[in-house]
Scaffold this motif. Structure first.
Motif, PDB file in Angstrom:
ATOM      1  N   VAL A 110       0.840  -1.199   0.000  1.00  0.00           N
ATOM      2  CA  VAL A 110       0.000   0.000   0.000  1.00  0.00           C
ATOM      3  C   VAL A 110       0.874   1.247   0.000  1.00  0.00           C
ATOM      4  O   VAL A 110       0.434   2.322   0.319  1.00  0.00           O
ATOM      5  CB  VAL A 110      -0.941   0.006   1.235  1.00  0.00           C
ATOM      6  N   GLY A 133      -0.237  -1.961  -5.833  1.00  0.00           N
ATOM      7  CA  GLY A 133      -0.555  -0.602  -6.231  1.00  0.00           C
ATOM      8  C   GLY A 133       0.467   0.000  -7.159  1.00  0.00           C
ATOM      9  O   GLY A 133       1.507  -0.596  -7.438  1.00  0.00           O
ATOM     10  N   VAL A 151      -4.576   1.368  -5.695  1.00  0.00           N
ATOM     11  CA  VAL A 151      -4.301   0.172  -4.904  1.00  0.00           C
ATOM     12  C   VAL A 151      -5.457  -0.792  -5.132  1.00  0.00           C
ATOM     13  O   VAL A 151      -6.625  -0.399  -5.108  1.00  0.00           O
ATOM     14  CB  VAL A 151      -4.140   0.489  -3.398  1.00  0.00           C
TER      15      VAL A 151
END
Length: 169
Positions: A110, A133, A151
């Motif tokens: 993330v 992501g 993401v």
């Protein structure tokens, strides 16, 4: 300058009530975030961003996407549009292709969202989930084009949850 609300219309695909998105919840209440930077307007809505917002920010959830919610924060001539939605593999492929990306372009983690962006959007993405992501900057040939941070949460059965934050200078 204090933040004021911008009413955003919700159209087609609305599910009503709260929408769970990978551990976070977006609500239909349009209220400024305590952590939001000073700007002209902010609102959150359940449903699809307007056609103009989708065109200007390049955020077009794929056909069949569910649990679509979005928010918009306008500052001067630019701003941020964020959205979250659920989709299957075919929808994810189509969505990424609309941004000139493919799933193999995504990186694990993330790391694409910083804390202030998560506070602005109200997202809470569980770091123990299987996520990938990418941060795609504005096109060099057109610096007025939006940048995108994406993401995808692959955790759990069923459709993937996609988070996207698009920004324009």
């Amino acid at each position: 300058m204090s933040a004021s609300l911008l009413a955003l219309g919700a159209c087609g695909g609305a599910t009503g009530g709260g929408v769970s998105a990978g551990g976070g919840t977006a609500t239909a209440a349009a209220a400024p975030s305590a952590a939001a930077p000073s700007g002209e307007s902010e609102a959150r809505a359940i449903g699809w961003p307007s056609a103009d917002q989708r065109r200007v920010y390049g955020v077009v959830p794929p056909e069949g996407a569910t649990d679509v919610s979005y928010g918009f924060y306008k500052v001067g001539g630019g701003g941020d549009l964020w959205a979250t939605f659920k989709t299957g593999q075919e929808g994810l492929d189509a969505f990424l292709a609309s941004l000139r990306l493919k799933e193999s372009d995504l990186y694990p983690g993330v790391q694409e969202f910083i804390d202030s962006e998560l506070e602005l959007t109200g997202w809470s993405i569980d770091p123990t989930h299987t996520v990938k992501g990418i941060s795609a900057p504005a096109k060099e040939e057109d610096m007025k084009s939006p940048s995108h941070k994406i993401v995808v949460d692959y955790t759990g059965p069923g459709p993937f949850t996609v988070y996207i934050l698009a920004g324009k200078p």
